[in-house]
Enzyme design. Structure first.
Site, PDB file in Angstrom:
ATOM      1  N   ALA A  33       4.652 -13.350  22.428  1.00 51.39           N
ATOM      2  CA  ALA A  33       5.593 -13.888  21.438  1.00 51.39           C
ATOM      3  C   ALA A  33       6.553 -14.905  22.047  1.00 51.39           C
ATOM      4  CB  ALA A  33       6.387 -12.748  20.814  1.00 51.39           C
ATOM      5  N   GLU A 129       0.136  -9.461   6.601  1.00 47.22           N
ATOM      6  CA  GLU A 129      -1.201  -9.134   7.133  1.00 47.22           C
ATOM      7  C   GLU A 129      -1.564  -7.676   6.849  1.00 47.22           C
ATOM      8  OE1 GLU A 129      -3.533 -11.392   9.093  1.00 47.22           O
ATOM      9  OE2 GLU A 129      -4.501  -9.739   8.050  1.00 47.22           O
ATOM     10  N   VAL A 132      -3.409  -6.161   3.286  1.00 44.52           N
ATOM     11  CA  VAL A 132      -4.825  -6.209   2.900  1.00 44.52           C
ATOM     12  C   VAL A 132      -5.691  -5.702   4.052  1.00 44.52           C
ATOM     13  CG1 VAL A 132      -6.705  -7.662   2.075  1.00 44.52           C
ATOM     14  CG2 VAL A 132      -4.353  -8.206   1.426  1.00 44.52           C
ATOM     15  N   GLY A 187      -6.676  15.351   3.618  1.00 41.92           N
ATOM     16  CA  GLY A 187      -5.599  14.374   3.777  1.00 41.92           C
ATOM     17  C   GLY A 187      -6.085  12.931   3.701  1.00 41.92           C
ATOM     18  N   GLU A 190      -4.500  10.687  -1.296  1.00 40.09           N
ATOM     19  CA  GLU A 190      -3.119  11.056  -1.628  1.00 40.09           C
ATOM     20  C   GLU A 190      -3.115  12.210  -2.636  1.00 40.09           C
ATOM     21  OE1 GLU A 190      -0.466   9.223  -0.572  1.00 40.09           O
ATOM     22  OE2 GLU A 190      -1.517   7.501   0.294  1.00 40.09           O
ATOM     23  N   ASP A 201      -5.491  -0.142  -6.178  1.00 41.00           N
ATOM     24  CA  ASP A 201      -5.146  -0.566  -4.816  1.00 41.00           C
ATOM     25  C   ASP A 201      -6.091  -1.686  -4.356  1.00 41.00           C
ATOM     26  OD1 ASP A 201      -3.890   0.041  -2.056  1.00 41.00           O
ATOM     27  OD2 ASP A 201      -6.030   0.245  -1.668  1.00 41.00           O
ATOM     28  N   LYS A 205      -5.316  -5.842  -3.495  1.00 44.38           N
ATOM     29  CA  LYS A 205      -5.728  -6.528  -2.261  1.00 44.38           C
ATOM     30  C   LYS A 205      -6.618  -7.726  -2.565  1.00 44.38           C
ATOM     31  CE  LYS A 205      -5.381  -2.179   0.297  1.00 44.38           C
ATOM     32  NZ  LYS A 205      -6.106  -0.955   0.647  1.00 44.38           N
TER      33      LYS A 205
HETATM   34  N1  HSE Z   1      -4.804   3.991   0.139  1.00 46.40           N
HETATM   35  C1  HSE Z   1      -5.425   2.907   0.831  1.00 46.40           C
HETATM   36  C2  HSE Z   1      -6.881   3.249   1.141  1.00 46.40           C
HETATM   37  C3  HSE Z   1      -4.764   2.542   2.124  1.00 46.40           C
HETATM   38  O1  HSE Z   1      -7.347   4.354   0.838  1.00 46.40           O
HETATM   39  O2  HSE Z   1      -7.557   2.406   1.678  1.00 46.40           O
HETATM   40  C4  HSE Z   1      -3.534   1.736   1.927  1.00 46.40           C
HETATM   41  O3  HSE Z   1      -3.810   0.538   1.292  1.00 46.40           O
END
Ligand code: HSE
Length: 440
Positions: A33, A129, A132, A187, A190, A201, A205
């Site tokens: 950097a 960054e 996505v 896990g 969610e 989601d 992206k």
């Molecule tokens: N919940 C997303 C996934 C990760 O399962 O890929 C965070 O964007």
């Protein structure tokens, strides 16, 4: 030169990963950097946990406003998520002349245009960054590495949760609900998996990638969003028999409809030939395939989530910002790759206008002439059949499945044909339709 000072909003999984990787690799990061990067302050409602994670190395506060208003902070790292408080804090940070780094795809897919405009006016950077495909440097690849290209299309497995579920459904022949419960137990998913399993989601992206690829504003509300909740194990099996895998893809593509340019922007379960590399991306991994006119196809693969993979992307943005003052202050890459005054108004196409191939599963009574009726309807709708599979009815059954793969056609033709097929007295229930992309 003195270290650049960052303030961290939210020290959950990714925040803790960022703190740890910055600490562990500080010497190499400083050399890259041109100056050190120091997290000087952390804001989190759980101050006890934040204090434990940061081990007295920085100030911990519960009020995020103390960071966005602190004149000593140069960069605000937003890891809160959502578009309420997070948007408010990001806009305040920009108004106060601070650079912002965020992993918040929802915020940018919906409010990106407003945020980037404010940042442009203030002369600060917004790095995203990490928003996505987690650790995969796809924003940098699209915005910089592939900048010579006219991008033709992007197709990505950009949600690890759904890819994990689809892999398990295929491997174990289990249905969606069973695998989802298992993914939650492990896990991977969610407690409220709605954004993942409904495709939202992934749509956030792909919306961001579409803007960067084609020089258009972010337009999440125009994306077609279809998740995997309706996908049946039986379709995964039939697809396999025909040489395909089913993946939840985020797709964006240049298209032409009636001589007019448009952009396809869509997320849905998709059949992909199993011999394609991307069809073999299994489990929670992400992959993005980009087709450019000069470079051809390039594929980016890696972890799309998790503490350190996402921290890797967050810190790449921090380094870019540190370099503004340390290395080349004149060097700026526009947020969405194209200069703001050179953005295009090429429209996002309605779903009926998109062109692709289709997998159709039709439940029928096993009677003479059923198949002839179905193929006549398809031919009348100018839909050409690529492959077909008809199973013998199971012992004692009077119904069976007809599986049809079509050649490329417009979605409106398929919808019209399906409506007619469903009206046939020999057809039982709804026709299952899954889009298919050769990705060649
Ligand atoms: N919940 C997303 C996934 C990760 O399962 O890929 C965070 O964007």
């Amino acid at each position: 030169m003195k270290p650049i000072k960052a303030g961290l909003l939210g020290i959950g999984t990714v925040g803790a990963g960022t703190f740890e990787v910055l600490r562990r690799n500080q010497e190499e990061i400083r050399r890259r950097a041109g100056r050190g990067i120091e997290i000087a302050m952390v804001a989190d409602l759980n101050t006890a946990r934040a204090t434990e994670l940061t081990q007295g190395r920085c100030k911990v506060v519960s009020d995020a406003n103390l960071i966005v208003n602190d004149p000593d902070i140069d960069i605000v790292i937003e890891l809160i998520g959502g578009y309420g408080l997070a948007k408010d804090l990001v806009m305040k940070a920009i108004a106060n002349g601070k650079h912002v780094v965020t992993a918040n795809k929802a915020l940018l897919a919906i409010h990106g245009t407003e945020i980037f405009k404010a940042a442009q006016e203030k002369g600060v950077m917004v790095g995203f960054e990490a928003a996505v495909a987690g650790g995969i440097p796809i924003i940098k690849a699209l915005r910089e590495g592939l900048t010579a290209n006219r991008i033709q299309w992007i197709a990505g497995i950009i949600n690890g949760t759904t890819n994990f579920i689809l892999s398990e459904m295929r491997d174990k022949g289990l249905d969606f609900q069973t695998v989802l419960a298992e993914a939650q137990r492990l896990g991977y998913a969610e407690a409220d998996p709605t954004f993942d399993i409904e495709g939202i989601d992934a749509a956030h992206k792909v919306t961001i990638m579409s803007a960067i690829a084609f020089g258009i504003p972010v337009q999440f509300p125009k994306a077609h969003v279809e998740g995997i909740t309706q996908l049946q194990a039986v379709d995964i099996r039939y697809a396999e028999q025909l040489g395909y895998r089913i993946k939840l893809l985020g797709i964006t593509r240049r298209a032409e409809v009636n001589g007019r340019a448009g952009i396809e922007l869509r997320v849905h379960p998709t059949l992909i030939p199993s011999r394609r590399l991307i069809a073999n991306v299994e489990g929670a991994m992400n992959a993005v395939l980009v087709q450019g006119d000069a470079v051809g196809a390039t594929l980016y693969y890696g972890k799309g989530a998790g503490a350190e993979p996402t921290a890797s992307a967050v810190i790449a943005d921090l380094v870019d910002i540190a370099r503004l003052s340390a290395a080349d202050p004149e060097h700026r890459v526009p947020h969405l790759a194209f200069q703001p005054d050179a953005m295009s108004d090429i429209p996002i196409l309605p779903m009926e206008d998109i062109t692709t191939s289709y997998y159709l599963r039709i439940r029928v009574a096993d009677k003479l002439g059923v198949l002839a009726n179905v193929t006549r309807i398809l031919a009348d709708a100018t839909i050409s059949v690529d492959a077909m599979l008809q199973k013998e009815p199971d012992e004692g059954e009077t119904q069976t499945d007809i599986i049809i793969l079509t050649h490329q056609t417009q979605e409106r033709n398929v919808l019209a044909a399906i409506a007619q097929i469903e009206r046939l007295s020999t057809v039982v229930g709804k026709v299952a339709k899954i889009r298919l992309e050769e990705l060649s």
